[in-house]
Design a protein around this motif. Structure first.
Motif, short mmCIF file in Angstrom:
data_model
loop_
_atom_site.label_atom_id
_atom_site.label_comp_id
_atom_site.label_asym_id
_atom_site.label_seq_id
_atom_site.Cartn_x
_atom_site.Cartn_y
_atom_site.Cartn_z
N MET A 1 0.86 -1.26 0.05
CA MET A 1 0.04 0.01 -0.03
C MET A 1 0.81 1.21 -0.03
SD MET A 1 -2.86 1.24 2.71
CE MET A 1 -3.46 -0.37 3.07
N THR A 2 0.51 2.19 -0.58
CA THR A 2 1.08 3.53 -0.89
C THR A 2 1.23 4.35 0.46
OG1 THR A 2 0.43 3.78 -3.15
CG2 THR A 2 1.34 5.68 -2.07
N HIS A 3 2.36 4.91 0.73
CA HIS A 3 2.55 5.70 2.16
C HIS A 3 2.00 7.02 1.56
CE1 HIS A 3 4.18 2.62 4.59
NE2 HIS A 3 4.84 2.25 3.38
N PHE A 4 1.05 7.68 2.23
CA PHE A 4 0.62 9.29 2.13
C PHE A 4 1.40 9.91 3.06
CE2 PHE A 4 -2.60 5.98 0.61
CZ PHE A 4 -2.84 6.53 -0.55
N ASN A 5 1.29 11.25 2.88
CA ASN A 5 1.73 12.31 3.72
C ASN A 5 0.58 12.47 4.66
OD1 ASN A 5 0.17 14.21 2.53
ND2 ASN A 5 1.53 15.00 1.05
N GLN A 6 0.96 13.24 5.78
CA GLN A 6 0.11 13.56 6.59
C GLN A 6 -1.31 14.35 6.01
OE1 GLN A 6 1.49 15.70 10.01
NE2 GLN A 6 -0.46 15.62 11.24
N ALA A 7 -1.14 15.18 5.33
CA ALA A 7 -2.26 15.90 4.61
C ALA A 7 -3.16 14.76 3.77
CB ALA A 7 -1.90 17.29 3.72
N ASP A 8 -2.67 14.22 3.24
CA ASP A 8 -3.57 13.13 2.17
C ASP A 8 -4.03 12.17 3.01
OD1 ASP A 8 -2.79 14.27 -0.09
OD2 ASP A 8 -0.97 12.94 -0.58
N THR A 9 -3.37 11.62 4.27
CA THR A 9 -3.92 10.73 5.19
C THR A 9 -5.11 11.34 5.84
OG1 THR A 9 -1.76 9.61 5.69
CG2 THR A 9 -3.58 9.26 7.09
N SER A 10 -5.31 12.47 6.17
CA SER A 10 -6.10 13.15 6.81
C SER A 10 -7.42 13.45 6.05
CB SER A 10 -5.75 14.79 7.42
OG SER A 10 -6.89 15.28 7.95
N ARG A 11 -7.08 13.63 4.46
CA ARG A 11 -8.31 13.85 3.63
C ARG A 11 -8.78 12.58 3.40
NH1 ARG A 11 -12.54 15.68 2.07
NH2 ARG A 11 -12.91 15.99 0.02
N ILE A 12 -8.18 11.62 3.25
CA ILE A 12 -8.55 10.23 2.88
C ILE A 12 -9.54 9.71 3.84
CG2 ILE A 12 -8.12 7.83 2.44
CD1 ILE A 12 -5.39 8.79 1.21
N ILE A 13 -9.06 9.96 5.21
CA ILE A 13 -10.01 9.42 6.55
C ILE A 13 -11.24 10.59 6.43
CG2 ILE A 13 -10.14 9.62 8.98
CD1 ILE A 13 -7.00 8.92 8.88
N GLU A 14 -11.00 11.75 5.98
CA GLU A 14 -12.13 12.65 5.83
C GLU A 14 -13.10 12.10 4.93
OE1 GLU A 14 -13.19 17.26 5.56
OE2 GLU A 14 -11.45 16.62 4.90
N MET A 15 -12.92 11.73 3.82
CA MET A 15 -13.52 11.41 2.62
C MET A 15 -13.99 10.22 3.01
SD MET A 15 -11.32 12.39 -0.60
CE MET A 15 -12.52 11.91 -1.83
N ALA A 16 -13.51 9.15 3.66
CA ALA A 16 -14.08 7.91 3.99
C ALA A 16 -15.31 8.06 4.97
CB ALA A 16 -12.91 7.02 4.73
N TRP A 17 -15.03 9.04 5.82
CA TRP A 17 -16.24 9.19 6.89
C TRP A 17 -17.44 9.97 6.21
CZ3 TRP A 17 -17.59 7.59 11.45
CH2 TRP A 17 -16.62 6.87 12.15
N GLU A 18 -17.22 10.63 5.27
CA GLU A 18 -18.53 11.44 4.57
C GLU A 18 -19.37 10.47 4.14
OE1 GLU A 18 -15.89 15.39 3.31
OE2 GLU A 18 -16.19 13.77 1.84
#
Length: 84
Positions: A1-18
């Motif tokens: 799995m690709t490693h994401f920077n902190q901003a991308d990780t935060s955005r992915i989590i946010e999108m997953a919760w939406e």
């Protein structure tokens, strides 16, 4: 799995919760399929939060483009974000 920077990780989590952001949008932007997103969420949020997220989004029609009503044209509720 690709490693994401902190901003991308935060955005992915946010999108997953939406509720209205489909898994396909996350895959298109970040390359994570639904099973990969589940593994990503499991490793990046607390155990209790992950359990709540899985219960909430498992089988949810708005998270899958093929199951979603064609009437839904936006990725989030009109009142989700506050006016700035």
């Amino acid at each position: 799995m690709t490693h994401f920077n902190q901003a991308d990780t935060s955005r992915i989590i946010e999108m997953a919760w939406e509720d209205r952001t489909p898994f396909e949008a996350i895959e298109q932007l970040y390359g994570l399929t639904e099973p990969e997103l589940v593994r990503f969420m499991r490793s990046n949020i607390a155990k209790g939060s992950f359990k709540t997220w899985r219960e909430r989004h498992s089988g949810r029609k708005t998270k899958h483009l093929k199951l979603r009503s064609p009437d839904i044209m936006r990725s989030h509720c009109k009142t989700q974000y506050k006016q700035r």
